[in-house]
Design a protein around this motif. Structure first.
Motif, PDB file in Angstrom:
ATOM      1  N   ARG A  98       0.821  -1.210   0.000  1.00  0.00           N
ATOM      2  CA  ARG A  98       0.000   0.000   0.000  1.00  0.00           C
ATOM      3  C   ARG A  98       0.862   1.270   0.000  1.00  0.00           C
ATOM      4  O   ARG A  98       0.719   2.144   0.841  1.00  0.00           O
ATOM      5  N   MET A  99       1.741   1.330  -0.967  1.00  0.00           N
ATOM      6  CA  MET A  99       2.634   2.483  -1.072  1.00  0.00           C
ATOM      7  C   MET A  99       1.888   3.676  -1.656  1.00  0.00           C
ATOM      8  O   MET A  99       1.128   3.558  -2.616  1.00  0.00           O
ATOM      9  N   THR A 100       2.107   4.832  -1.073  1.00  0.00           N
ATOM     10  CA  THR A 100       1.530   6.084  -1.552  1.00  0.00           C
ATOM     11  C   THR A 100       2.569   7.190  -1.429  1.00  0.00           C
ATOM     12  O   THR A 100       3.518   7.080  -0.653  1.00  0.00           O
ATOM     13  N   VAL A 101       2.364   8.250  -2.217  1.00  0.00           N
ATOM     14  CA  VAL A 101       3.220   9.426  -2.149  1.00  0.00           C
ATOM     15  C   VAL A 101       2.335  10.645  -1.964  1.00  0.00           C
ATOM     16  O   VAL A 101       1.353  10.826  -2.684  1.00  0.00           O
ATOM     17  N   THR A 102       2.669  11.469  -0.992  1.00  0.00           N
ATOM     18  CA  THR A 102       1.927  12.699  -0.748  1.00  0.00           C
ATOM     19  C   THR A 102       2.833  13.892  -0.986  1.00  0.00           C
ATOM     20  O   THR A 102       4.051  13.804  -0.852  1.00  0.00           O
ATOM     21  N   SER A 103       2.207  15.015  -1.348  1.00  0.00           N
ATOM     22  CA  SER A 103       2.943  16.241  -1.638  1.00  0.00           C
ATOM     23  C   SER A 103       2.198  17.420  -1.048  1.00  0.00           C
ATOM     24  O   SER A 103       0.971  17.454  -1.016  1.00  0.00           O
ATOM     25  N   GLY A 104       2.964  18.405  -0.582  1.00  0.00           N
ATOM     26  CA  GLY A 104       2.349  19.614  -0.061  1.00  0.00           C
ATOM     27  C   GLY A 104       2.072  20.651  -1.129  1.00  0.00           C
ATOM     28  O   GLY A 104       1.646  21.765  -0.804  1.00  0.00           O
ATOM     29  N   ASN A 105       2.282  20.315  -2.395  1.00  0.00           N
ATOM     30  CA  ASN A 105       2.087  21.251  -3.499  1.00  0.00           C
ATOM     31  C   ASN A 105       0.875  20.814  -4.312  1.00  0.00           C
ATOM     32  O   ASN A 105       0.848  19.714  -4.874  1.00  0.00           O
ATOM     33  N   ALA A 106      -0.146  21.687  -4.366  1.00  0.00           N
ATOM     34  CA  ALA A 106      -1.383  21.328  -5.066  1.00  0.00           C
ATOM     35  C   ALA A 106      -1.181  21.152  -6.564  1.00  0.00           C
ATOM     36  O   ALA A 106      -1.963  20.460  -7.223  1.00  0.00           O
ATOM     37  N   GLN A 162      10.096  11.145   6.135  1.00  0.00           N
ATOM     38  CA  GLN A 162      11.061  11.800   5.242  1.00  0.00           C
ATOM     39  C   GLN A 162      10.308  12.892   4.505  1.00  0.00           C
ATOM     40  O   GLN A 162       9.170  12.700   4.085  1.00  0.00           O
ATOM     41  N   ALA A 163      10.940  14.040   4.432  1.00  0.00           N
ATOM     42  CA  ALA A 163      10.302  15.180   3.770  1.00  0.00           C
ATOM     43  C   ALA A 163      11.329  15.921   2.935  1.00  0.00           C
ATOM     44  O   ALA A 163      11.697  17.061   3.219  1.00  0.00           O
ATOM     45  N   PRO A 164      11.848  15.270   1.887  1.00  0.00           N
ATOM     46  CA  PRO A 164      12.817  15.961   1.039  1.00  0.00           C
ATOM     47  C   PRO A 164      12.148  17.082   0.254  1.00  0.00           C
ATOM     48  O   PRO A 164      11.089  16.887  -0.343  1.00  0.00           O
ATOM     49  N   GLU A 165      12.744  18.247   0.276  1.00  0.00           N
ATOM     50  CA  GLU A 165      12.200  19.383  -0.464  1.00  0.00           C
ATOM     51  C   GLU A 165      12.872  19.423  -1.827  1.00  0.00           C
ATOM     52  O   GLU A 165      14.073  19.675  -1.938  1.00  0.00           O
ATOM     53  N   LEU A 166      12.100  19.155  -2.860  1.00  0.00           N
ATOM     54  CA  LEU A 166      12.626  19.089  -4.215  1.00  0.00           C
ATOM     55  C   LEU A 166      12.360  20.390  -4.950  1.00  0.00           C
ATOM     56  O   LEU A 166      11.349  21.067  -4.723  1.00  0.00           O
ATOM     57  N   SER A 167      13.283  20.754  -5.829  1.00  0.00           N
ATOM     58  CA  SER A 167      13.168  21.984  -6.608  1.00  0.00           C
ATOM     59  C   SER A 167      12.354  21.727  -7.871  1.00  0.00           C
ATOM     60  O   SER A 167      12.524  20.703  -8.538  1.00  0.00           O
ATOM     61  N   ASP A 171       9.464  26.638  -8.119  1.00  0.00           N
ATOM     62  CA  ASP A 171       8.641  26.302  -6.964  1.00  0.00           C
ATOM     63  C   ASP A 171       9.371  25.232  -6.161  1.00  0.00           C
ATOM     64  O   ASP A 171      10.428  24.735  -6.572  1.00  0.00           O
ATOM     65  N   ARG A 172       8.794  24.851  -5.011  1.00  0.00           N
ATOM     66  CA  ARG A 172       9.347  23.798  -4.169  1.00  0.00           C
ATOM     67  C   ARG A 172       8.229  22.822  -3.830  1.00  0.00           C
ATOM     68  O   ARG A 172       7.051  23.181  -3.791  1.00  0.00           O
TER      69      ARG A 172
END
Length: 513
Positions: A284-292, A367-372, A334-335
């Motif tokens: 049940r792998m998922t990926v979430t992002s804080g960018n809409a 883990q919360a890597p901030e990607l460019s 953006d980030r």
């Protein structure tokens, strides 16, 4: 010890085997659930039998143990030793008025270990304190394994001889002995007292080893079943010693250090297992992002992570960087903070939880890597495309204009030179060369058609000629249709049609000459 008490003890503890089966780790192996490994399979994968363990067994050899009881005890111990790993070490400490410890590797002949016991149980006393002192000394020897199991087998109370250091069941020597046991450096130390009669001094084991378990009273013919508990606990201790350094370590998640552009991008996320023995399964792998504006997905299904192995999970991300700007160059930045989540399990989960009392981390670590995010949203390609189209149109127009101003030659030119036979030169293409072979004159030049302007239909001839071929004497003249011009003394007449008879006569006369 009194002989009469041994007769009573022979028939006590008939139900102890059932109680031990419930309270101890040993017993028959239960079929594992679907996808789950059995206890024996886990032990085999860990190589539990390759890990040495120390077994210290104190055996009461006073007179109360004589006869069938003693023979049955030796038979039970033979079966107990036969189930141990060859790499294990056994120390037998028979005790009565004194003790005599003998330490040997288990090897492959358990009968030889039992042979270390006295032939008969004929001791006059039962010095449990001396036995415990010998056990502590054995456990503290320099080459002793770090995993140890202590077993006390007795059917009587503590009844030491007159010279015993432990005349009572308490006192300074007991405190000192317990302190020595406390200072033993062991990864795991389990102690079990097995009373073989209704009232014994087996409980004294807890004075030296506070964590010791005093099993329910058992008859000697059920001793094999009782010893299965310590044996199973020792194997579990081996397994826990192998897993202790890794079981609570989470899966390592490594995100790629790369910039995300507009549209779709696949990020290869690496998952590494820090566990040297336990196989893992991520579900049940998922990926979430804080960018809409950023969406992400991972492949469906389970990911198997072998011990110490690394797998790569492709995470597909799509970034909507917004509409294109009219300006040729415009960079949008953006980030985004991404987090991969999954349920962490293992084919060993049932064994780890139920049998070994160990718990796996059930989730991936935070883990919360901030990607460019960076994308070029200008209309540069539209500008470039438009410029190319305009350039192509301009080149086509220039080509057409050049063709328009320099049309195809038509008709013929009559050439008359001083002292030379007139010649008729048919015109074709966009340029006709004037040479001695063509004109019969020594000079050279060329004839082209020109229009005064793009919009006009008028066409003239541009005649350039040099009587001796030099650039210094070269002259140019424009000849209209049907007219004659003179260039350096040579006449050129443009005839818009070619008279076939004239050409034939001219050619024939030239041949006759």
């Amino acid at each position: 010890m009194h002989i009469g008490r041994s007769v009573i003890a022979r028939w006590t503890g008939a139900a102890v085997a059932a109680a031990i089966a419930v309270t101890m780790t040993g017993g028959p192996v239960i079929a594992a659930p679907d996808g789950q490994a059995s206890l024996d399979e886990v032990y085999a994968a860990l190589g539990v039998d390759d890990v040495p363990s120390d077994y210290v067994v104190m055996v009461d050899v006073s007179r109360s143990m004589a006869g069938d009881r003693y023979e049955q005890l030796k038979k039970s111990l033979t079966g107990f030793f036969a189930a141990l790993a060859p790499e294990d070490t056994v120390t037998l400490i028979p005790f009565a008025e004194g003790t005599k410890a003998d330490t040997r590797p288990v090897g492959r002949s358990p009968g030889e270990l039992v042979a270390m016991l006295p032939r008969d149980a004929d001791g006059s006393y039962t010095d449990i304190g001396a036995a415990l002192e010998a056990a502590v000394a054995t456990l503290g020897r320099p080459d002793a394994p770090s995993l140890a199991t202590v077993v006390l087998l007795t059917d009587g109370q503590h009844a030491p001889g007159p010279r015993s250091a432990y005349p009572l069941t308490e006192g300074h020597n007991w405190v000192k002995l317990a302190d020595r046991a406390k200072k033993l450096r062991k990864t795991s130390l389990d102690a079990y007292a097995v009373p073989l009669a209704g009232a014994t001094g087996a409980g004294l084991l807890t004075k030296v080893f506070p964590g010791a378990r005093v099993l329910e009273t058992t008859s000697v013919d059920r001793l094999t079943t009782s010893l299965a508990g310590p044996k199973a606990a020792a194997r579990a201790a081996k397994a826990r010693s192998l897993l202790a350094a890794e079981i609570d370590r989470p899966v390592e998640v490594t995100w790629p250090d790369e910039e995300i552009g507009a549209g779709g991008t696949v990020l290869d996320v690496q998952l590494r297992s820090p566990m040297a023995h336990v196989p893992l399964v991520l579900d049940r792998m998922t990926v979430t992002s804080g960018n809409a504006a950023l969406t992400s997905t991972v492949p469906d299904g389970r990911v198997t992570l072998p011990p110490g192995g690394t797998v790569t999970v492709p995470v597909a991300v799509t970034w909507d960087a917004g509409p294109r700007a009219f300006a040729p160059l415009k960079t949008v930045r953006d980030r985004a903070t991404l987090r991969l989540s999954a349920e962490v399990g293992s084919p060993w989960s049932t064994v780890l939880t139920d049998d070994l009392k160990l718990a796996l981390p059930t989730e991936l670590p935070p883990q919360a890597p901030e990607l460019s995010l960076s994308a070029q949203r200008g209309s540069l390609w539209y500008w470039v495309s438009t410029a190319l189209l305009l350039l192509c149109a301009m080149l086509l127009a220039l080509h057409w204009r050049r063709r328009r101003l320099s049309p195809m030659l038509t008709g013929s030119v009559r050439i008359d030179g001083a002292g030379a036979e007139p010649r008729l030169l048919p015109l074709s293409g966009r340029r006709s060369q004037l040479s001695a072979d063509v004109t019969g004159l020594p000079g050279s030049g060329d004839i082209t058609a020109i229009r005064p302007a793009v919009s006009t239909t008028e066409v003239n001839l541009l005649i350039t000629y040099s009587p001796d071929g030099s650039a210094a004497r070269r002259e140019t003249a424009i000849c209209r249709a049907g007219e004659t011009v003179s260039v350096t003394g040579t006449s050129f007449t443009w005839q818009t049609t070619v008279p076939a008879q004239r050409i034939t006569r001219s050619t024939t006369s030239r041949v006759k000459r």
